[in-house]
Design a protein around this motif. Structure first.
Motif, PDB file in Angstrom:
ATOM      1  N   LYS A  67       7.327   2.124   1.717  1.00 25.66           N
ATOM      2  CA  LYS A  67       7.142   0.821   2.777  1.00 25.66           C
ATOM      3  C   LYS A  67       5.831   0.221   2.424  1.00 25.66           C
ATOM      4  N   LEU A  68       5.686  -1.309   2.682  1.00 28.84           N
ATOM      5  CA  LEU A  68       4.964  -2.199   2.445  1.00 28.84           C
ATOM      6  C   LEU A  68       3.975  -2.610   3.735  1.00 28.84           C
ATOM      7  N   PHE A  69       2.842  -2.711   4.000  1.00 22.56           N
ATOM      8  CA  PHE A  69       2.128  -2.796   5.183  1.00 22.56           C
ATOM      9  C   PHE A  69       0.992  -4.121   4.746  1.00 22.56           C
ATOM     10  N   LYS A  70       0.929  -4.884   6.026  1.00 26.14           N
ATOM     11  CA  LYS A  70      -0.161  -5.854   5.919  1.00 26.14           C
ATOM     12  C   LYS A  70      -1.160  -5.060   7.149  1.00 26.14           C
ATOM     13  N   VAL A  71      -2.542  -5.025   6.356  1.00 25.27           N
ATOM     14  CA  VAL A  71      -3.310  -4.148   7.156  1.00 25.27           C
ATOM     15  C   VAL A  71      -4.667  -4.902   7.163  1.00 25.27           C
ATOM     16  N   PRO A  72      -4.955  -5.614   8.803  1.00 19.27           N
ATOM     17  CA  PRO A  72      -6.298  -6.551   8.778  1.00 19.27           C
ATOM     18  C   PRO A  72      -7.482  -5.329   8.792  1.00 19.27           C
ATOM     19  N   ILE A  86       0.832   0.158   0.485  1.00 21.06           N
ATOM     20  CA  ILE A  86       2.120   0.676  -0.133  1.00 21.06           C
ATOM     21  C   ILE A  86       1.992   2.131   0.139  1.00 21.06           C
ATOM     22  N   CYS A  87       3.149   2.560   1.183  1.00 21.92           N
ATOM     23  CA  CYS A  87       3.149   3.902   1.289  1.00 21.92           C
ATOM     24  C   CYS A  87       4.261   4.645   0.738  1.00 21.92           C
ATOM     25  N   HIS A  88       4.301   5.521  -0.098  1.00 21.73           N
ATOM     26  CA  HIS A  88       5.537   6.278  -0.628  1.00 21.73           C
ATOM     27  C   HIS A  88       5.747   7.640  -0.190  1.00 21.73           C
ATOM     28  N   PHE A  89       6.817   7.658   0.742  1.00 20.32           N
ATOM     29  CA  PHE A  89       7.161   8.850   1.522  1.00 20.32           C
ATOM     30  C   PHE A  89       8.042   9.925   0.716  1.00 20.32           C
ATOM     31  N   GLU A  90       8.527   9.537  -0.546  1.00 25.12           N
ATOM     32  CA  GLU A  90       9.315  10.315  -1.387  1.00 25.12           C
ATOM     33  C   GLU A  90       8.612  10.557  -2.660  1.00 25.12           C
ATOM     34  N   THR A  91       7.959  11.669  -2.898  1.00 28.17           N
ATOM     35  CA  THR A  91       7.226  11.952  -4.028  1.00 28.17           C
ATOM     36  C   THR A  91       7.491  13.183  -4.744  1.00 28.17           C
ATOM     37  N   SER A  92       8.525  13.923  -4.129  1.00 32.54           N
ATOM     38  CA  SER A  92       8.980  14.993  -4.712  1.00 32.54           C
ATOM     39  C   SER A  92       9.320  15.202  -6.403  1.00 32.54           C
ATOM     40  N   THR A  93       9.377  13.894  -6.966  1.00 38.44           N
ATOM     41  CA  THR A  93       9.641  14.040  -8.282  1.00 38.44           C
ATOM     42  C   THR A  93       8.415  13.543  -9.220  1.00 38.44           C
ATOM     43  N   TRP A  94       7.269  13.309  -8.506  1.00 41.58           N
ATOM     44  CA  TRP A  94       6.057  12.750  -8.791  1.00 41.58           C
ATOM     45  C   TRP A  94       5.475  13.870  -9.893  1.00 41.58           C
ATOM     46  N   ASP A  95       4.661  13.750 -10.952  1.00 42.93           N
ATOM     47  CA  ASP A  95       4.187  14.811 -11.671  1.00 42.93           C
ATOM     48  C   ASP A  95       2.887  15.335 -10.906  1.00 42.93           C
ATOM     49  N   HIS A 114      -1.608   3.630  -0.440  1.00 42.18           N
ATOM     50  CA  HIS A 114      -2.729   3.247  -1.019  1.00 42.18           C
ATOM     51  C   HIS A 114      -2.992   1.850  -0.895  1.00 42.18           C
ATOM     52  N   PHE A 115      -4.080   1.245  -0.805  1.00 39.94           N
ATOM     53  CA  PHE A 115      -4.432  -0.245  -0.591  1.00 39.94           C
ATOM     54  C   PHE A 115      -4.133  -0.933  -2.015  1.00 39.94           C
ATOM     55  N   LEU A 116      -3.752  -2.263  -2.216  1.00 43.65           N
ATOM     56  CA  LEU A 116      -3.901  -2.808  -3.331  1.00 43.65           C
ATOM     57  C   LEU A 116      -4.826  -3.727  -3.433  1.00 43.65           C
ATOM     58  N   SER A 117      -5.693  -3.790  -4.309  1.00 42.32           N
ATOM     59  CA  SER A 117      -6.754  -4.457  -4.446  1.00 42.32           C
ATOM     60  C   SER A 117      -6.716  -5.868  -4.770  1.00 42.32           C
ATOM     61  N   LYS A 118      -7.804  -6.634  -5.022  1.00 45.76           N
ATOM     62  CA  LYS A 118      -7.833  -7.918  -5.613  1.00 45.76           C
ATOM     63  C   LYS A 118      -7.084  -7.913  -6.781  1.00 45.76           C
TER      64      LYS A 118
END
Length: 131
Positions: A67-72, A86-95, A114-118
């Motif tokens: 999911k993608l969010f705009k955050v003030p 961006i929030c990743h709710f399904e990470t079961s296959t991540w290393d 996590h936030f996306l920087s400049k």
């Protein structure tokens, strides 16, 4: 993609609403984040540190718990930012050794945001809306 036009997608990014030279500071979320409703897939492009513009881009399937969010945000020196997270709710296959999981003390299967920087860009379908 067959049948698409330049109008089928739009780019969104973190926006610095005030001009400041102090980028690295603590920020506070000032309002409830607004979800960007993405119908199918979005593409995240992360700026890489080269002497010219190079991006690492990858697809994120919104149907698989991304999911993608705009955050003030407001900074310690009162800088205002419209951040993207961006929030990743399904990470079961991540290393399990993925740096973000290790740094935060998480394991595969735990949700992570996590936030996306400049200079990072998210491409979304034109039909994506802020809720």
């Amino acid at each position: 993609m067959s049948g698409t036009t330049d109008d089928d997608f739009r780019a969104i990014a973190t926006i610095y609403l005030t001009k400041s030279l102090t980028r690295k500071q603590n920020y506070t979320i000032t309002q409830v984040p607004m979800e960007v409703s993405v119908p199918k897939v979005m593409v995240a492009c992360h700026f890489l540190s080269y002497p010219y513009a190079v991006f690492f881009c990858h697809g994120l399937d919104s149907e698989h718990e991304n999911k993608l969010f705009k955050v003030p945000l407001v900074g310690e020196n009162v800088d205002r930012v419209e951040g993207l997270a961006i929030c990743h709710f399904e990470t079961s296959t991540w290393d399990p050794n993925f740096p973000a999981l290790r740094k935060l003390g998480l394991k595969p299967g735990d949700p992570i945001c996590h936030f996306l920087s400049k200079n990072n860009i998210i491409w979304v379908p034109s039909s994506a809306t802020t809720q």
